[in-house]
Structure formats: structure tokens, C-alpha cells
Write a protein that holds these residues in place. Structure first.
Motif, short mmCIF file in Angstrom:
data_model
loop_
_atom_site.label_atom_id
_atom_site.label_comp_id
_atom_site.label_asym_id
_atom_site.label_seq_id
_atom_site.Cartn_x
_atom_site.Cartn_y
_atom_site.Cartn_z
N ALA A 15 0.84 -1.20 0.00
CA ALA A 15 0.00 0.00 0.00
C ALA A 15 0.87 1.25 0.00
CB ALA A 15 -0.93 -0.01 1.21
N ALA A 16 1.94 1.25 0.80
CA ALA A 16 2.85 2.39 0.82
C ALA A 16 3.54 2.55 -0.54
CB ALA A 16 3.90 2.20 1.92
N PHE A 17 3.93 1.44 -1.16
CA PHE A 17 4.57 1.47 -2.47
C PHE A 17 3.64 2.09 -3.51
CE2 PHE A 17 5.63 -0.41 -6.57
CZ PHE A 17 7.01 -0.27 -6.61
N LEU A 18 2.34 1.75 -3.43
CA LEU A 18 1.36 2.27 -4.37
C LEU A 18 0.78 3.62 -3.94
CD1 LEU A 18 -0.59 -1.04 -5.10
CD2 LEU A 18 1.09 0.08 -6.57
N ALA A 19 1.14 4.08 -2.76
CA ALA A 19 0.66 5.35 -2.21
C ALA A 19 -0.85 5.38 -2.08
CB ALA A 19 1.18 6.53 -3.05
N VAL A 20 -1.41 4.28 -1.57
CA VAL A 20 -2.84 4.20 -1.30
C VAL A 20 -3.03 3.71 0.12
CG1 VAL A 20 -3.46 3.74 -3.71
CG2 VAL A 20 -3.09 1.82 -2.15
N PRO A 21 -4.16 4.03 0.75
CA PRO A 21 -4.42 3.49 2.08
C PRO A 21 -4.51 1.97 2.04
CG PRO A 21 -5.91 5.31 1.59
CD PRO A 21 -5.19 4.96 0.31
N LEU A 22 -4.14 1.33 3.13
CA LEU A 22 -4.19 -0.12 3.23
C LEU A 22 -5.59 -0.64 2.96
CD1 LEU A 22 -2.75 -2.78 3.87
CD2 LEU A 22 -3.17 -2.32 6.30
N SER A 23 -6.60 0.03 3.48
CA SER A 23 -7.98 -0.40 3.26
C SER A 23 -8.35 -0.37 1.78
CB SER A 23 -8.95 0.46 4.07
OG SER A 23 -8.84 1.82 3.70
N THR A 24 -7.83 0.60 1.03
CA THR A 24 -8.09 0.69 -0.41
C THR A 24 -7.45 -0.49 -1.13
OG1 THR A 24 -8.23 3.09 -0.31
CG2 THR A 24 -7.78 2.12 -2.46
N LEU A 25 -6.23 -0.84 -0.75
CA LEU A 25 -5.56 -1.98 -1.36
C LEU A 25 -6.35 -3.25 -1.10
CD1 LEU A 25 -3.10 -3.16 -2.86
CD2 LEU A 25 -2.05 -3.48 -0.61
N TYR A 26 -6.73 -3.50 0.15
CA TYR A 26 -7.50 -4.70 0.49
C TYR A 26 -8.83 -4.75 -0.28
CZ TYR A 26 -4.73 -6.63 4.33
OH TYR A 26 -3.75 -7.23 5.09
N SER A 27 -9.48 -3.62 -0.45
CA SER A 27 -10.78 -3.58 -1.12
C SER A 27 -10.69 -3.77 -2.63
CB SER A 27 -11.46 -2.23 -0.87
OG SER A 27 -11.69 -2.04 0.49
N ASN A 28 -9.55 -3.42 -3.23
CA ASN A 28 -9.50 -3.32 -4.69
C ASN A 28 -8.45 -4.15 -5.40
OD1 ASN A 28 -11.56 -1.17 -5.16
ND2 ASN A 28 -10.20 -0.07 -3.75
N TRP A 29 -7.55 -4.84 -4.71
CA TRP A 29 -6.44 -5.48 -5.42
C TRP A 29 -6.91 -6.49 -6.44
CZ3 TRP A 29 -5.23 -10.69 -5.06
CH2 TRP A 29 -5.79 -11.40 -4.01
N ARG A 30 -7.97 -7.23 -6.16
CA ARG A 30 -8.47 -8.20 -7.16
C ARG A 30 -9.07 -7.48 -8.37
NH1 ARG A 30 -10.46 -11.30 -2.44
NH2 ARG A 30 -9.22 -13.19 -2.33
N ARG A 31 -9.89 -6.48 -8.11
CA ARG A 31 -10.54 -5.73 -9.19
C ARG A 31 -9.51 -5.03 -10.06
NH1 ARG A 31 -12.43 -0.55 -9.75
NH2 ARG A 31 -12.03 0.00 -7.59
N TRP A 32 -8.45 -4.53 -9.45
CA TRP A 32 -7.39 -3.87 -10.18
C TRP A 32 -6.53 -4.85 -10.96
CZ3 TRP A 32 -5.29 -0.52 -5.57
CH2 TRP A 32 -6.16 0.54 -5.33
N GLY A 33 -6.57 -6.11 -10.60
CA GLY A 33 -5.73 -7.10 -11.27
C GLY A 33 -4.30 -7.11 -10.78
#
Length: 60
Positions: A15-33
Motif C-alpha cells: 500500500a505504501a509502495f502504491l501510495a494508497v491506504p491499506l484499506s483501499t488496497l484490500y478492497s481493490n487489489w483483485r478488481r485492479w488485477g
């Protein structure tokens, strides 16, 4: 060969690498591919996969 490290990152590091909140990563990583791996019961992201994924993103 793709650039970047072969290092596995925790979700917090990814999440830090992508500069997004951890909750955003957890919610979207599959949808983002975003490629992810299970190591036991833990979710991990390979740094080189994140770099490749970022390079494929296009602003439209």
C-alpha cells in the motif's frame, strides 16, 4: 527480464509502495488485477509485479 526486486511485500508495504491506504488496497487489489500470493495464510505482493502493474496503468 522485468525490472524491480523479487522481494515479497506485506500488504502494508505494498500500500505504501502504491501510495494508497491499506484499506483501499484490500478492497481493490483483485478488481485492479494486482498479482498477489498467499504465503501460508498471509497475503503478499511481489515488488516487481507491482512495478509492472503500475507501468501498465494509463490515464484516460
Amino acid at each position: 527480464m522485468r525490472g524491480g526486486s523479487n522481494q515479497l511485500l506485506t500488504p502494508g508495504q505494498a500500500a505504501a509502495f502504491l501510495a494508497v491506504p491499506l484499506s483501499t488496497l484490500y478492497s481493490n487489489w483483485r478488481r485492479w488485477g494486482v498479482p498477489a500470493y498467499r504465503v501460508g495464510k498471509h497475503l503478499r505482493f511481489r515488488e516487481r509485479d507491482l512495478e509492472a502493474w503500475l507501468s501498465r496503468q494509463v490515464v484516460r
